[in-house]
Design a protein around this motif. Structure first.
Motif, PDB file in Angstrom:
ATOM      1  N   THR A  19     -42.865   6.616 -49.284  1.00 40.49           N
ATOM      2  CA  THR A  19     -42.983   8.064 -49.380  1.00 40.49           C
ATOM      3  C   THR A  19     -41.673   8.699 -48.908  1.00 40.49           C
ATOM      4  OG1 THR A  19     -43.941   8.306 -47.158  1.00 40.49           O
ATOM      5  CG2 THR A  19     -45.472   7.998 -48.987  1.00 40.49           C
ATOM      6  N   LEU A  20     -41.076   9.518 -49.759  1.00 36.83           N
ATOM      7  CA  LEU A  20     -39.837  10.213 -49.399  1.00 36.83           C
ATOM      8  C   LEU A  20     -40.206  11.473 -48.624  1.00 36.83           C
ATOM      9  CD1 LEU A  20     -37.836   9.881 -52.744  1.00 36.83           C
ATOM     10  CD2 LEU A  20     -37.762   8.401 -50.730  1.00 36.83           C
ATOM     11  N   THR A  21     -39.934  11.469 -47.335  1.00 35.10           N
ATOM     12  CA  THR A  21     -40.366  12.562 -46.476  1.00 35.10           C
ATOM     13  C   THR A  21     -39.264  12.903 -45.482  1.00 35.10           C
ATOM     14  OG1 THR A  21     -42.189  13.298 -45.067  1.00 35.10           O
ATOM     15  CG2 THR A  21     -41.519  10.998 -44.849  1.00 35.10           C
ATOM     16  N   TYR A  22     -39.593  13.732 -44.517  1.00 35.41           N
ATOM     17  CA  TYR A  22     -38.574  14.212 -43.569  1.00 35.41           C
ATOM     18  C   TYR A  22     -39.272  14.686 -42.311  1.00 35.41           C
ATOM     19  CZ  TYR A  22     -33.930  16.229 -42.530  1.00 35.41           C
ATOM     20  OH  TYR A  22     -32.677  16.495 -42.010  1.00 35.41           O
ATOM     21  N   ARG A  23     -38.762  14.269 -41.171  1.00 35.58           N
ATOM     22  CA  ARG A  23     -39.305  14.795 -39.909  1.00 35.58           C
ATOM     23  C   ARG A  23     -38.394  15.933 -39.462  1.00 35.58           C
ATOM     24  NH1 ARG A  23     -35.759  12.666 -36.191  1.00 35.58           N
ATOM     25  NH2 ARG A  23     -34.982  10.564 -36.606  1.00 35.58           N
ATOM     26  N   TYR A  24     -38.994  17.077 -39.200  1.00 39.30           N
ATOM     27  CA  TYR A  24     -38.187  18.233 -38.836  1.00 39.30           C
ATOM     28  C   TYR A  24     -37.693  18.170 -37.399  1.00 39.30           C
ATOM     29  CZ  TYR A  24     -40.004  20.285 -43.154  1.00 39.30           C
ATOM     30  OH  TYR A  24     -40.328  20.533 -44.464  1.00 39.30           O
ATOM     31  N   GLY A  25     -38.422  17.475 -36.557  1.00 37.05           N
ATOM     32  CA  GLY A  25     -38.053  17.401 -35.151  1.00 37.05           C
ATOM     33  C   GLY A  25     -37.278  16.140 -34.822  1.00 37.05           C
ATOM     34  N   PRO A  26     -37.146  15.838 -33.542  1.00 39.51           N
ATOM     35  CA  PRO A  26     -36.469  14.612 -33.116  1.00 39.51           C
ATOM     36  C   PRO A  26     -37.318  13.379 -33.381  1.00 39.51           C
ATOM     37  CG  PRO A  26     -37.383  15.740 -31.221  1.00 39.51           C
ATOM     38  CD  PRO A  26     -37.582  16.657 -32.393  1.00 39.51           C
ATOM     39  N   HIS A  27     -36.705  12.213 -33.255  1.00 30.99           N
ATOM     40  CA  HIS A  27     -37.444  10.963 -33.451  1.00 30.99           C
ATOM     41  C   HIS A  27     -38.600  10.871 -32.470  1.00 30.99           C
ATOM     42  CE1 HIS A  27     -38.075   6.561 -32.791  1.00 30.99           C
ATOM     43  NE2 HIS A  27     -38.149   6.611 -34.093  1.00 30.99           N
ATOM     44  N   THR A  28     -38.330  11.105 -31.212  1.00 29.69           N
ATOM     45  CA  THR A  28     -39.376  11.262 -30.196  1.00 29.69           C
ATOM     46  C   THR A  28     -38.891  12.332 -29.224  1.00 29.69           C
ATOM     47  OG1 THR A  28     -38.545   9.698 -28.529  1.00 29.69           O
ATOM     48  CG2 THR A  28     -39.864   8.780 -30.340  1.00 29.69           C
ATOM     49  N   MET A  29     -39.781  12.690 -28.289  1.00 28.88           N
ATOM     50  CA  MET A  29     -39.407  13.682 -27.282  1.00 28.88           C
ATOM     51  C   MET A  29     -38.716  13.042 -26.085  1.00 28.88           C
ATOM     52  SD  MET A  29     -40.226  16.465 -28.650  1.00 28.88           S
ATOM     53  CE  MET A  29     -39.976  17.544 -27.236  1.00 28.88           C
ATOM     54  N   ALA A  30     -38.276  11.805 -26.245  1.00 28.58           N
ATOM     55  CA  ALA A  30     -37.668  11.070 -25.126  1.00 28.58           C
ATOM     56  C   ALA A  30     -36.150  11.228 -25.089  1.00 28.58           C
ATOM     57  CB  ALA A  30     -38.033   9.596 -25.209  1.00 28.58           C
ATOM     58  N   GLY A  31     -35.648  12.352 -25.587  1.00 30.86           N
ATOM     59  CA  GLY A  31     -34.214  12.613 -25.440  1.00 30.86           C
ATOM     60  C   GLY A  31     -33.398  12.535 -26.708  1.00 30.86           C
ATOM     61  N   ASP A  32     -34.030  12.253 -27.846  1.00 30.93           N
ATOM     62  CA  ASP A  32     -33.296  12.183 -29.113  1.00 30.93           C
ATOM     63  C   ASP A  32     -32.792  13.564 -29.514  1.00 30.93           C
ATOM     64  OD1 ASP A  32     -32.464  11.216 -31.728  1.00 30.93           O
ATOM     65  OD2 ASP A  32     -34.235  12.247 -32.490  1.00 30.93           O
ATOM     66  N   ASP A  33     -31.550  13.626 -30.000  1.00 28.57           N
ATOM     67  CA  ASP A  33     -30.954  14.883 -30.464  1.00 28.57           C
ATOM     68  C   ASP A  33     -30.567  14.725 -31.936  1.00 28.57           C
ATOM     69  OD1 ASP A  33     -29.605  17.188 -30.983  1.00 28.57           O
ATOM     70  OD2 ASP A  33     -27.965  16.828 -29.577  1.00 28.57           O
ATOM     71  N   PRO A  34     -31.422  15.202 -32.870  1.00 28.94           N
ATOM     72  CA  PRO A  34     -31.152  14.992 -34.298  1.00 28.94           C
ATOM     73  C   PRO A  34     -29.922  15.725 -34.811  1.00 28.94           C
ATOM     74  CG  PRO A  34     -33.047  16.447 -34.002  1.00 28.94           C
ATOM     75  CD  PRO A  34     -32.700  15.907 -32.649  1.00 28.94           C
ATOM     76  N   THR A  35     -29.432  16.723 -34.069  1.00 31.14           N
ATOM     77  CA  THR A  35     -28.232  17.433 -34.533  1.00 31.14           C
ATOM     78  C   THR A  35     -26.998  16.540 -34.491  1.00 31.14           C
ATOM     79  OG1 THR A  35     -27.695  18.301 -32.323  1.00 31.14           O
ATOM     80  CG2 THR A  35     -29.174  19.614 -33.708  1.00 31.14           C
ATOM     81  N   ARG A  36     -27.091  15.420 -33.794  1.00 30.50           N
ATOM     82  CA  ARG A  36     -25.947  14.497 -33.717  1.00 30.50           C
ATOM     83  C   ARG A  36     -25.806  13.646 -34.969  1.00 30.50           C
ATOM     84  NH1 ARG A  36     -25.882  11.394 -28.071  1.00 30.50           N
ATOM     85  NH2 ARG A  36     -23.842  10.803 -28.926  1.00 30.50           N
ATOM     86  N   TYR A  37     -26.870  13.548 -35.758  1.00 28.80           N
ATOM     87  CA  TYR A  37     -26.779  12.702 -36.948  1.00 28.80           C
ATOM     88  C   TYR A  37     -27.323  13.374 -38.212  1.00 28.80           C
ATOM     89  CZ  TYR A  37     -31.590  11.678 -35.358  1.00 28.80           C
ATOM     90  OH  TYR A  37     -32.893  11.780 -34.930  1.00 28.80           O
ATOM     91  N   ARG A  38     -27.807  14.618 -38.102  1.00 26.14           N
ATOM     92  CA  ARG A  38     -28.293  15.351 -39.271  1.00 26.14           C
ATOM     93  C   ARG A  38     -27.594  16.701 -39.364  1.00 26.14           C
ATOM     94  NH1 ARG A  38     -34.708  14.871 -38.519  1.00 26.14           N
ATOM     95  NH2 ARG A  38     -34.324  17.030 -37.920  1.00 26.14           N
ATOM     96  N   SER A  39     -27.255  17.088 -40.563  1.00 30.33           N
ATOM     97  CA  SER A  39     -26.592  18.375 -40.758  1.00 30.33           C
ATOM     98  C   SER A  39     -27.616  19.491 -40.952  1.00 30.33           C
ATOM     99  CB  SER A  39     -25.672  18.311 -41.982  1.00 30.33           C
ATOM    100  OG  SER A  39     -26.436  18.207 -43.173  1.00 30.33           O
ATOM    101  N   SER A  40     -27.217  20.713 -40.659  1.00 27.06           N
ATOM    102  CA  SER A  40     -28.100  21.866 -40.866  1.00 27.06           C
ATOM    103  C   SER A  40     -28.361  22.076 -42.353  1.00 27.06           C
ATOM    104  CB  SER A  40     -27.483  23.121 -40.247  1.00 27.06           C
ATOM    105  OG  SER A  40     -26.202  23.390 -40.804  1.00 27.06           O
ATOM    106  N   ASP A  41     -27.384  21.729 -43.194  1.00 25.89           N
ATOM    107  CA  ASP A  41     -27.580  21.862 -44.641  1.00 25.89           C
ATOM    108  C   ASP A  41     -28.694  20.933 -45.121  1.00 25.89           C
ATOM    109  OD1 ASP A  41     -25.606  23.751 -44.834  1.00 25.89           O
ATOM    110  OD2 ASP A  41     -24.043  22.349 -45.504  1.00 25.89           O
ATOM    111  N   LEU A  42     -28.712  19.701 -44.578  1.00 22.18           N
ATOM    112  CA  LEU A  42     -29.763  18.761 -44.973  1.00 22.18           C
ATOM    113  C   LEU A  42     -31.119  19.239 -44.468  1.00 22.18           C
ATOM    114  CD1 LEU A  42     -30.265  16.073 -46.414  1.00 22.18           C
ATOM    115  CD2 LEU A  42     -30.034  14.919 -44.210  1.00 22.18           C
TER     116      LEU A  42
END
Length: 361
Positions: A256-279
């Motif tokens: 399934t091609l999907t997307y999580r809007y939040g971090p991987h977990t709430m244990a300190g992951d910061d998705p802005t370090r590897y995902r762009s705002s455009d994506l």
């Protein structure tokens, strides 16, 4: 010649879709036979889960919840697939797949206790064919092959279904489990929720394959890639896979091609370090709730009043569930030792005596 063969394989895995981003039907022939009430129930579950997810994130930040993996964006993938199951089917979830097992029958307060690491969170109610969420990446794939083979040998008319992410598809257990299930023609369905980044690595850097679905070819089983933001497409693909499994036609791999809007977990992951705002913006436009809401509104099956009712119900249920979780007995070391074995070995008997003495003071 090898390149041409690879291209021929990859060309067979076009993304299966029923609703486009605007909620318009683009594949009328594939529309599943669902009643108006069932369509509304699907929407209710997705809205409910989105609100529950928001509340769970807040509770985690308050220190009232333990481990938590956000699910916003993946509701169609999770709930569309679970909706296709029978109550007697087995679900072997990963750590993000809590909504599926709650709608399969796990009380919400126990899901919160599981998040806290409390033993009651892993004590599934009688008759609920669910394993507690697997933390080890991909381990549930092999377990599912075994459960499915057990169902086959017992002559059960049920399947075993499991979930992992794109990162799980990079594990050895993923290939071993699919291969085993394929070799024994076991009634299993393997769902890979490809949210593109596992924890932080882009899927393009995890594998040279253009799709995860095509990995089914090597295992000799069916494979399909689905628009994971389209709840009807996910339901249809899972329902078809279940029917094939029960007809003795073997396992299916569903990507399934999907997307999580939040971090991987709430244990300190910061998705802005590897995902762009455009994506992020690109995938927000594909939001499964917005898409399905438009579809239902066009049919006169959904409105703001219905949605608000679900929102308020979800808030109330979360409040009650966390209150019940707070009332659970405090976990003791002797509880953990006592649950390990029916008859304790010598080393644990010694530890049990020591901790019983400490806890009695």
């Amino acid at each position: 010649m090898s390149t041409k063969t690879l291209e021929q394989v990859e060309s067979q895995f076009e993304t299966f879709q029923i609703l486009d981003e605007n909620g318009k039907v683009v594949n009328e022939e594939a529309m599943p036979e669902l009643s108006d009430e069932q369509l509304q129930e699907l929407m209710k579950r997705m809205v409910y889960t989105r609100i529950w997810d928001q509340r769970a994130i807040s509770l985690n930040r308050q220190g009232r919840l333990g481990f938590y993996a956000p699910v916003a964006g993946q509701e169609a993938s999770m709930l569309g697939s679970q909706f296709a199951l029978d109550k007697e089917d087995w679900i072997l979830p990963g750590y993000r797949d809590v909504p599926q097992i709650v709608f399969q029958g796990l009380p919400l307060y126990q899901a919160f206790l599981w998040s806290r690491g409390h033993y009651e969170g892993g004590q599934m109610p009688d008759g609920l064919n669910v394993l507690f969420p697997q933390i080890i990446i991909g381990a549930q794939i092999i377990q599912t092959a075994g459960v499915a083979l057990g169902l086959k040998r017992k002559g059960k008319e049920n399947i075993a279904l499991t979930y992992t992410g794109d990162g799980g598809a990079s594990q050895g257990d993923f290939y071993e489990g699919m291969n085993f299930a394929g070799a024994y023609n076991a009634p299993a369905v393997f769902i890979v929720q490809n949210n593109r980044f596992a924890i932080s690595v882009p899927v393009e850097k995890q594998s040279a394959a253009k799709t995860i679905a095509q990995k089914a070819v090597a295992a000799g089983i069916e494979g399909i890639q689905v628009d994971g933001m389209d709840v009807l497409a996910v339901y249809k693909a899972t329902n078809d896979a279940r029917k094939r499994a029960l007809a003795g036609e073997g396992p299916t791999l569903i990507e399934t091609l999907t997307y999580r809007y939040g971090p991987h977990t709430m244990a300190g992951d910061d998705p802005t370090r590897y995902r762009s705002s455009d994506l992020d913006d690109e995938w927000t436009k594909k939001d499964p709730l917005v898409r399905f809401r438009k579809f239902l509104e066009e049919k006169g099956l959904w409105d703001e009043e219905k949605e608000n009712e679900v929102v308020e119900q979800a808030k109330a249920d979360v409040k009650e569930a966390i209150k019940k979780a707070d009332a659970a007995p405090k976990q003791k070391v002797t509880d953990l030792i006592g649950f390990m074995f029916e008859d304790l070995p010598a080393n644990l008997r010694e530890q049990m005596e020591q901790y019983t003495a400490k806890e009695s003071k």
